[in-house]
Write a protein that holds these residues in place. Sequence first.
Motif, mmCIF file in Angstrom:
data_model
loop_
_atom_site.group_PDB
_atom_site.id
_atom_site.type_symbol
_atom_site.label_atom_id
_atom_site.label_comp_id
_atom_site.label_asym_id
_atom_site.label_seq_id
_atom_site.Cartn_x
_atom_site.Cartn_y
_atom_site.Cartn_z
ATOM 1 N N GLY A 110 40.243 49.086 46.651
ATOM 2 C CA GLY A 110 39.586 49.889 47.674
ATOM 3 C C GLY A 110 40.391 49.895 48.950
ATOM 4 O O GLY A 110 41.051 48.910 49.300
ATOM 5 N N GLY A 111 40.367 51.029 49.677
ATOM 6 C CA GLY A 111 41.110 51.107 50.924
ATOM 7 C C GLY A 111 42.603 51.057 50.704
ATOM 8 O O GLY A 111 43.120 51.276 49.608
ATOM 9 N N ARG A 112 43.328 50.724 51.765
ATOM 10 C CA ARG A 112 44.789 50.758 51.720
ATOM 11 C C ARG A 112 45.377 49.515 51.066
ATOM 12 O O ARG A 112 46.388 49.578 50.382
ATOM 13 N N ASN A 113 44.726 48.345 51.254
ATOM 14 C CA ASN A 113 45.336 47.094 50.813
ATOM 15 C C ASN A 113 44.513 46.298 49.814
ATOM 16 O O ASN A 113 45.038 45.418 49.135
ATOM 17 N N TYR A 114 43.223 46.558 49.750
ATOM 18 C CA TYR A 114 42.353 45.647 49.014
ATOM 19 C C TYR A 114 42.535 45.764 47.504
ATOM 20 O O TYR A 114 42.433 46.856 46.932
ATOM 21 N N HIS A 115 42.792 44.637 46.842
ATOM 22 C CA HIS A 115 42.824 44.579 45.396
ATOM 23 C C HIS A 115 42.510 43.155 44.965
ATOM 24 O O HIS A 115 43.101 42.203 45.456
ATOM 25 N N GLU A 116 41.570 43.033 44.058
ATOM 26 C CA GLU A 116 41.112 41.723 43.608
ATOM 27 C C GLU A 116 40.991 41.741 42.089
ATOM 28 O O GLU A 116 40.555 42.734 41.502
ATOM 29 N N SER A 117 41.405 40.646 41.451
ATOM 30 C CA SER A 117 41.264 40.553 40.003
ATOM 31 C C SER A 117 40.568 39.254 39.629
ATOM 32 O O SER A 117 40.770 38.237 40.288
ATOM 33 N N SER A 118 39.745 39.300 38.582
ATOM 34 C CA SER A 118 39.020 38.128 38.113
ATOM 35 C C SER A 118 38.998 38.136 36.593
ATOM 36 O O SER A 118 38.917 39.199 35.966
ATOM 37 N N LYS A 119 39.058 36.946 36.022
ATOM 38 C CA LYS A 119 39.008 36.805 34.577
ATOM 39 C C LYS A 119 37.550 36.639 34.136
ATOM 40 O O LYS A 119 36.773 35.936 34.770
ATOM 41 N N LEU A 120 37.193 37.279 33.039
ATOM 42 C CA LEU A 120 35.841 37.215 32.499
ATOM 43 C C LEU A 120 35.919 36.918 31.010
ATOM 44 O O LEU A 120 36.642 37.590 30.272
#
Length: 608
Positions: free
Chosen positions: A594-604
């Motif tokens: 989201g937005g210009r910089n936001y990136h998040e990853s999570s393992k499920l």
Amino acid sequence: MGLRYVSLTVMAAAFLASAGTVQAQLEELRQPEQKRSEAGVLNMELRCRMDAVTVAGKTIQARLYNATMPSATMHVRAGDTLKIKLINDMPPNEDQDLPDQGNYPQRINTTNIHTHGLNVEPDGYADNVLLSILPGETVDYVIPIPSDHPSGSYWYHPHHHASTMPQVMSGMAGFIVVDDEMGKTPEDLYNIPDVQMIFQALTYHPNTMTIPWPKRSGAGFGAYSGTVNTPIVVNGMEQAKLTLRPGEIRRFRMCNALNSDIVRIHLKRGQGDTARALDVTEIALDGIYLRRPMNRDFVELIPGDRSDILVQAPDDGAEYWVVMDHYDQSYRFKSSRDLVRLDISGEPNTMQMPTALPVSFAKGDIEASEITGHRNVYFSIVNSDSVGKSTDTTLITRVFQVDSMPFNHDVTNMTLKAGDVEEWYITNDSRGFHPFHIHVNEFQVVGVRKLGSSDSTVIDEPVWNDVVMLDTMATTRIRMRLSDVSGKTVMHCHFLGHEDMGMMNVIDIVPKTSAIHEAPWTEPELFPNPAVGRYTTVRIHVPDFLNGTPVDIAIHDITGAVVHKRTVTGGQETMVTLDVADLTAGTYYVLVRGGRNYHESSKLVLIR
């Protein structure tokens, strides 16, 4: 209470008119030996061994660096190299060949060293707290200090898991000072002499006058049964005096090197019923300069903290004391003591109190627009019956966890990328306080919210910390601009007994060039502590700063194929629910952008 607001500037000083019995008994506050770099290198030899030390009238066999308490102060400058020859001359571990006891005190003569607060490489033979240096072994540390490292007050101490507390509570600690540079520091501040103050207490058994070998106890804290602590001392002294001339200013560099006790420092004028408390002025916290000198009622130091304050002595003929109030780890008041008397005499030496401070970080405060990702982190204490005590005999009655997992030397619990800017929501869901500390990076606290409450405390002018007290049953929001250093390190509770019991996680900071966010399915070690269970839905947190921004949420399988995707608008939902009922058992990765910089990853991991 959970946030430290501290400081100490004496806008009045002290002249002791009489020379009574108490005055005659006080000695000048001792200072540690000062070691300084030469030609860009500081060479230090630290010999860890058992030596006799007298504290508060008790002679104790303690584990010390070079037979001194506190140890020598290391002075370096930005761009220097710190070289430490660490020699472990402590006796062999009595339990060296016994089975591993898990997250329980053991092998208390195995050691290493941590340069607390320095933004340096955490692997190899730098600030590597995962090393195990056994009795009889020697390691040569080489620690380059980055050329842009902030000047300030830092410290060093042992950090080998399961033996940290007994070694620090034997007196193994000393200052590291990254010196100010002429031209980058206001002249009136640069010329102020230091007074270094380390708060310590020693643990010992009255029968043996040393820390005993830990004994197995289901309750955990019975490992050192029967031990007591000395009174808290400053530079090894219960009480001392500091001689000043009228108008002189001293910079107090203070460090809490205690296991779990909290101290508050303030100044008072006079004694007894006529004593009056005075404000104090702080200029730096955890090594980092504040925006401006700040007047406070007192200075609070939680375990691991440092605070720099300025003290100026006038000539009004009154008696002044630096006073220490002592609180336990639950903030229960224990005692108050007149610690250092200010003795003022001689010709006046009027000095100018600084009004401006150096800028530690050119980028300034961390803004919401910089944030590249966010994380939820949980500190908790659980009953061992609920986490498999029947199949793990090393577990004690209570299990100390970060993100639902006690410390495991061989497991990486979190992967970060050097240079990223992250916002963390750290929830303490226990009824005890926990000082949160992360290695090789500092952070800013921007808000606190009690669990179950919709009201948040927002901090308009956040300060920089490397330790912060997590309030009970509350979420603390921090922002962290990760430095360029990479390697494996840790975050943990700085109540050292809790850390030895497992309240610590391993973090792997990968170099900037690593694509940990773009293709997490290619790196199965990224998130080794996933949520596991029979899920039909998962919930993804959308941070507040993405308000009004399109947010893409995708679930990938281990081949990288998208198996579920959804787009939402930030601000409309803070928790987004995804339906995973049709997904088969296996490992998946959730990617949020989201937005210009936001990136998040999570393992499920889904178990059907």
